[in-house]
Write an enzyme that holds these catalytic residues in place. Structure first.
Site, PDB file in Angstrom:
ATOM      1  N   ALA A   1       0.799  -1.234   0.000  1.00 36.04           N
ATOM      2  CA  ALA A   1       0.000   0.000   0.000  1.00 36.04           C
ATOM      3  C   ALA A   1       0.832   1.285   0.000  1.00 36.04           C
ATOM      4  O   ALA A   1       0.297   2.357  -0.267  1.00 36.04           O
ATOM      5  CB  ALA A   1      -0.953  -0.015   1.204  1.00 36.04           C
TER       6      ALA A   1
ATOM      7  N   GLN B   1       4.266   2.205  -5.528  1.00 34.85           N
ATOM      8  CA  GLN B   1       3.906   3.072  -6.666  1.00 34.85           C
ATOM      9  C   GLN B   1       2.485   2.853  -7.173  1.00 34.85           C
ATOM     10  O   GLN B   1       1.771   3.813  -7.435  1.00 34.85           O
ATOM     11  CB  GLN B   1       4.813   2.703  -7.837  1.00 34.85           C
ATOM     12  CG  GLN B   1       6.175   3.251  -7.814  1.00 34.85           C
ATOM     13  CD  GLN B   1       6.610   3.312  -9.269  1.00 34.85           C
ATOM     14  OE1 GLN B   1       6.298   4.276  -9.964  1.00 34.85           O
ATOM     15  NE2 GLN B   1       7.253   2.269  -9.735  1.00 34.85           N
ATOM     16  N   ILE B   2       2.124   1.586  -7.384  1.00 37.93           N
ATOM     17  CA  ILE B   2       0.790   1.318  -7.938  1.00 37.93           C
ATOM     18  C   ILE B   2      -0.271   1.769  -6.945  1.00 37.93           C
ATOM     19  O   ILE B   2      -1.247   2.437  -7.300  1.00 37.93           O
ATOM     20  CB  ILE B   2       0.617  -0.186  -8.272  1.00 37.93           C
ATOM     21  CG1 ILE B   2       1.552  -0.566  -9.405  1.00 37.93           C
ATOM     22  CG2 ILE B   2      -0.833  -0.518  -8.633  1.00 37.93           C
ATOM     23  CD1 ILE B   2       1.559  -2.046  -9.753  1.00 37.93           C
ATOM     24  N   ALA B   3      -0.046   1.427  -5.672  1.00 43.62           N
ATOM     25  CA  ALA B   3      -1.028   1.769  -4.646  1.00 43.62           C
ATOM     26  C   ALA B   3      -1.234   3.281  -4.552  1.00 43.62           C
ATOM     27  O   ALA B   3      -2.333   3.742  -4.245  1.00 43.62           O
ATOM     28  CB  ALA B   3      -0.592   1.209  -3.296  1.00 43.62           C
TER      29      ALA B   3
ATOM     30  N   ASN C   1       3.937  -9.370  -9.577  1.00 41.79           N
ATOM     31  CA  ASN C   1       4.482 -10.315 -10.568  1.00 41.79           C
ATOM     32  C   ASN C   1       5.383 -11.396  -9.990  1.00 41.79           C
ATOM     33  O   ASN C   1       6.023 -11.160  -8.973  1.00 41.79           O
ATOM     34  CB  ASN C   1       5.267  -9.527 -11.617  1.00 41.79           C
ATOM     35  CG  ASN C   1       4.345  -8.934 -12.667  1.00 41.79           C
ATOM     36  OD1 ASN C   1       3.404  -9.584 -13.084  1.00 41.79           O
ATOM     37  ND2 ASN C   1       4.636  -7.711 -13.058  1.00 41.79           N
TER      38      ASN C   1
ATOM     39  N   ASP D   1      -2.760  -5.596 -20.192  1.00 43.51           N
ATOM     40  CA  ASP D   1      -2.387  -6.085 -21.525  1.00 43.51           C
ATOM     41  C   ASP D   1      -3.551  -5.877 -22.503  1.00 43.51           C
ATOM     42  O   ASP D   1      -3.355  -5.463 -23.643  1.00 43.51           O
ATOM     43  CB  ASP D   1      -2.009  -7.571 -21.448  1.00 43.51           C
ATOM     44  CG  ASP D   1      -0.972  -7.829 -20.369  1.00 43.51           C
ATOM     45  OD1 ASP D   1       0.116  -7.266 -20.461  1.00 43.51           O
ATOM     46  OD2 ASP D   1      -1.284  -8.560 -19.402  1.00 43.51           O
TER      47      ASP D   1
ATOM     48  N   ARG E   1      -3.745  -2.234 -23.315  1.00 47.55           N
ATOM     49  CA  ARG E   1      -2.644  -1.876 -24.228  1.00 47.55           C
ATOM     50  C   ARG E   1      -2.977  -2.339 -25.657  1.00 47.55           C
ATOM     51  O   ARG E   1      -2.735  -1.606 -26.622  1.00 47.55           O
ATOM     52  CB  ARG E   1      -1.350  -2.561 -23.764  1.00 47.55           C
ATOM     53  CG  ARG E   1      -0.770  -1.944 -22.507  1.00 47.55           C
ATOM     54  CD  ARG E   1       0.301  -2.842 -21.900  1.00 47.55           C
ATOM     55  NE  ARG E   1       0.993  -2.154 -20.804  1.00 47.55           N
ATOM     56  CZ  ARG E   1       1.775  -2.769 -19.928  1.00 47.55           C
ATOM     57  NH1 ARG E   1       1.977  -4.080 -19.997  1.00 47.55           N
ATOM     58  NH2 ARG E   1       2.370  -2.081 -18.974  1.00 47.55           N
TER      59      ARG E   1
ATOM     60  N   HIS F   1       0.657 -13.372 -18.009  1.00 47.77           N
ATOM     61  CA  HIS F   1       1.034 -11.951 -18.060  1.00 47.77           C
ATOM     62  C   HIS F   1       2.561 -11.912 -18.161  1.00 47.77           C
ATOM     63  O   HIS F   1       3.265 -11.736 -17.167  1.00 47.77           O
ATOM     64  CB  HIS F   1       0.540 -11.211 -16.808  1.00 47.77           C
ATOM     65  CG  HIS F   1       1.064  -9.798 -16.733  1.00 47.77           C
ATOM     66  ND1 HIS F   1       0.752  -8.836 -17.665  1.00 47.77           N
ATOM     67  CD2 HIS F   1       1.886  -9.198 -15.841  1.00 47.77           C
ATOM     68  CE1 HIS F   1       1.361  -7.708 -17.342  1.00 47.77           C
ATOM     69  NE2 HIS F   1       2.068  -7.901 -16.250  1.00 47.77           N
TER      70      HIS F   1
HETATM   71  P1  NAD Z   1       6.738  -0.856  -5.547  1.00 49.28           P
HETATM   72  O1  NAD Z   1       8.075  -1.424  -5.247  1.00 49.28           O
HETATM   73  O2  NAD Z   1       6.616   0.603  -5.798  1.00 49.28           O
HETATM   74  O3  NAD Z   1       5.734  -1.217  -4.371  1.00 49.28           O
HETATM   75  C1  NAD Z   1       5.613  -2.498  -3.871  1.00 49.28           C
HETATM   76  C2  NAD Z   1       5.288  -2.369  -2.406  1.00 49.28           C
HETATM   77  O4  NAD Z   1       5.042  -3.667  -1.907  1.00 49.28           O
HETATM   78  C3  NAD Z   1       6.450  -1.766  -1.564  1.00 49.28           C
HETATM   79  O5  NAD Z   1       5.962  -0.646  -0.854  1.00 49.28           O
HETATM   80  C4  NAD Z   1       6.833  -2.921  -0.635  1.00 49.28           C
HETATM   81  O6  NAD Z   1       7.233  -2.474   0.648  1.00 49.28           O
HETATM   82  C5  NAD Z   1       5.526  -3.717  -0.584  1.00 49.28           C
HETATM   83  N1  NAD Z   1       5.693  -5.101  -0.186  1.00 49.28           N
HETATM   84  C6  NAD Z   1       6.711  -5.953  -0.476  1.00 49.28           C
HETATM   85  N2  NAD Z   1       6.498  -7.153   0.111  1.00 49.28           N
HETATM   86  C7  NAD Z   1       5.316  -7.060   0.763  1.00 49.28           C
HETATM   87  C8  NAD Z   1       4.562  -7.954   1.559  1.00 49.28           C
HETATM   88  N3  NAD Z   1       5.013  -9.183   1.824  1.00 49.28           N
HETATM   89  N4  NAD Z   1       3.394  -7.523   2.082  1.00 49.28           N
HETATM   90  C9  NAD Z   1       2.955  -6.276   1.837  1.00 49.28           C
HETATM   91  N5  NAD Z   1       3.632  -5.373   1.098  1.00 49.28           N
HETATM   92  C10 NAD Z   1       4.795  -5.762   0.566  1.00 49.28           C
HETATM   93  O7  NAD Z   1       6.158  -1.699  -6.779  1.00 49.28           O
HETATM   94  P2  NAD Z   1       4.903  -1.348  -7.707  1.00 49.28           P
HETATM   95  O8  NAD Z   1       5.377  -0.526  -8.859  1.00 49.28           O
HETATM   96  O9  NAD Z   1       3.769  -0.859  -6.892  1.00 49.28           O
HETATM   97  O10 NAD Z   1       4.586  -2.806  -8.311  1.00 49.28           O
HETATM   98  C11 NAD Z   1       4.108  -3.846  -7.482  1.00 49.28           C
HETATM   99  C12 NAD Z   1       4.052  -5.156  -8.242  1.00 49.28           C
HETATM  100  O11 NAD Z   1       3.087  -5.081  -9.299  1.00 49.28           O
HETATM  101  C13 NAD Z   1       5.357  -5.559  -8.921  1.00 49.28           C
HETATM  102  O12 NAD Z   1       5.574  -6.954  -8.734  1.00 49.28           O
HETATM  103  C14 NAD Z   1       5.102  -5.255 -10.377  1.00 49.28           C
HETATM  104  O13 NAD Z   1       5.921  -6.022 -11.234  1.00 49.28           O
HETATM  105  C15 NAD Z   1       3.652  -5.627 -10.491  1.00 49.28           C
HETATM  106  N6  NAD Z   1       2.915  -5.102 -11.643  1.00 49.28           N
HETATM  107  C16 NAD Z   1       2.006  -5.928 -12.244  1.00 49.28           C
HETATM  108  C17 NAD Z   1       1.269  -5.469 -13.326  1.00 49.28           C
HETATM  109  C18 NAD Z   1       0.264  -6.363 -14.013  1.00 49.28           C
HETATM  110  O14 NAD Z   1      -0.228  -5.974 -15.082  1.00 49.28           O
HETATM  111  N7  NAD Z   1      -0.094  -7.518 -13.499  1.00 49.28           N
HETATM  112  C19 NAD Z   1       1.439  -4.167 -13.784  1.00 49.28           C
HETATM  113  C20 NAD Z   1       2.372  -3.352 -13.156  1.00 49.28           C
HETATM  114  C21 NAD Z   1       3.121  -3.834 -12.081  1.00 49.28           C
HETATM  115  C1  LMR Z   2       3.658  -4.340 -16.738  1.00 49.83           C
HETATM  116  O1  LMR Z   2       3.138  -5.088 -17.564  1.00 49.83           O
HETATM  117  O2  LMR Z   2       3.832  -3.131 -16.954  1.00 49.83           O
HETATM  118  C2  LMR Z   2       4.053  -4.897 -15.395  1.00 49.83           C
HETATM  119  O3  LMR Z   2       3.858  -6.277 -15.340  1.00 49.83           O
HETATM  120  C3  LMR Z   2       5.413  -4.493 -14.979  1.00 49.83           C
HETATM  121  C4  LMR Z   2       6.494  -5.222 -15.740  1.00 49.83           C
HETATM  122  O4  LMR Z   2       7.379  -5.777 -15.092  1.00 49.83           O
HETATM  123  O5  LMR Z   2       6.449  -5.234 -16.972  1.00 49.83           O
END
Ligand code: NAD
Ligand code: LMR
Length: 329
Positions: free
Chosen positions: A12, A15-17, A131, A159, A162, A187
């Site tokens: 939370a 970045q995404i959160a 991921n 995806d 996109r 994915h």
């Molecule tokens: P980020 O590093 O900015 O944030 C991740 C957060 O998760 C951090 O604040 C970290 O402290 C926290 N965290 C780590 N382990 C944890 C746990 N056990 N319990 C609770 N919190 C925990 O990363 P982000 O940019 O927010 O991306 C998060 C994930 O989403 C990455 O794995 C990224 O690859 C994935 N992602 C997936 C998609 C998709 O389309 N499926 C798209 C974008 C990103």
């Molecule tokens: C995305 O598709 O943007 C995310 O899964 C982040 C990544 O690692 O590509």
């Protein structure tokens, strides 16, 4: 006034959160009249940063935001959760594939699956974003004993979005003209964005875009490699578009799908289209009138599509085989 829905978001303070929480609290995800309780999970070193996010959520004075609980205890985070958005995990860096994260991230989903089984609401639904999201969802599902497998999802909507955007740009139309886009499989860079069953303005894509070489080539690779392109350009992985896709996924799962259309999300395969039962695989999905979901059946799969689907399904099997020790039976 409706009863609040409890949404748990992990990662939370990430970045995404930072984008997702504000969209949820504003009503974009579950509707403009639906109060929300937010339960926010982070690891202890990120609790200070999370406090800052909570201050900002309060400062936004969202009318729908009923309660905020920040915590580093998974059972407290998932207590009574109706929706769990599992975002918390490490993102990849340039040059990595998403599956390279399995060693670091996979084990997180054991404890979270177990905590969801112990503490979440009976109607809990779980969307994995972190991921490699398909296989992380598989791990969570196997460890959440007693929670039905049809409650677990992994995000491929980014995806799909996109792919729609690429098709719209190529055809010179607005993105809303593009429908029926299914992402099949993982994915990952093997995913198959299916243009053969997609439509533009109600017509098959192949009737509107005559450049078959582009459809079979650059279109597919652009969608497959879009995450990597964003990491290269931004120095960090997609965040706002990922949050938006998570909002879209939950909204689609929570509302009946318009007649004739579908959306993409990875679900536990029931063997449809010959895809091995039990894999968390992206399919064309519809939400039904009664609030359930179903895999769209009977779509024609030509030889080209079948080859692409086989490649991505094989990768899902390889990822599953690499984490057998994390899957509880
Ligand atoms: P980020 O590093 O900015 O944030 C991740 C957060 O998760 C951090 O604040 C970290 O402290 C926290 N965290 C780590 N382990 C944890 C746990 N056990 N319990 C609770 N919190 C925990 O990363 P982000 O940019 O927010 O991306 C998060 C994930 O989403 C990455 O794995 C990224 O690859 C994935 N992602 C997936 C998609 C998709 O389309 N499926 C798209 C974008 C990103
Ligand atoms: C995305 O598709 O943007 C995310 O899964 C982040 C990544 O690692 O590509």
């Amino acid at each position: 006034m409706k009863t609040p829905i409890t949404v748990t978001v992990t990662g939370a303070a990430g970045q995404i959160a930072y984008s997702l929480l504000f969209r949820i609290a504003s009503g974009s995800m579950l509707g403009p009249d639906q109060p929300i309780n937010l339960r926010l999970l982070e690891i202890p070193p990120a609790m200070n940063a999370l406090e800052g996010v909570v201050m900002e959520l309060r400062d936004a004075a969202f009318p729908l935001l009923n309660e905020i609980v920040p915590t580093s205890d998974p059972d407290e985070a998932f207590a009574g959760a109706n929706w769990c958005l599992l975002v918390g995990s490490v993102p990849r860096k340039a040059g990595m594939e998403r599956k390279d994260l399995l060693d670091i991230n996979g084990k997180v989903f054991i404890g979270q699956g177990q905590a969801i089984a112990r503490s979440a609401a009976k109607d809990v639904r779980v969307l994995v974003v972190g991921n490699p999201c398909n296989t992380n969802a598989l791990i969570a599902m196997h460890n959440a004993s007693g929670v039905p497998s049809d409650r677990f999802f992994a995000m491929t909507r980014l995806d799909e979005n996109r792919a729609k955007s690429q098709l719209a740009e190529k055809a010179g139309v607005h993105v809303t003209e593009v429908t029926n886009v299914a992402i099949w499989g993982n994915h990952s860079s093997t995913q198959y964005p299916d243009f053969t069953n997609a439509k533009i303005g109600g017509k098959p894509v192949t009737e509107v875009i005559k450049d078959t070489e582009w459809l079979k080539g650059d279109f597919i690779t652009t969608v497959q490699q879009r995450g990597a392109a964003i990491i290269k350009a931004r120095g960090a992985s997609s965040a706002a578009s990922a949050a938006s896709a998570a909002v879209d996924t939950v909204r689609s799962l929570a509302t009946q799908t318009p007649e004739g259309d579908w959306y993409s999300v990875a679900v536990c395969s029931d063997g449809s289209y010959g895809i091995e039962k039990g894999l968390i695989c992206s399919f064309p999905i519809r939400t039904t009138k009664d609030g359930g979901w179903e895999i769209v059946q009977g779509l024609p799969i030509d030889v080209f599509s079948q080859e692409k689907i086989d490649v991505t399904v094989n990768e899902l099997k390889e990822e599953r085989d690499a984490v057998t020790s994390l899957l509880q039976h």
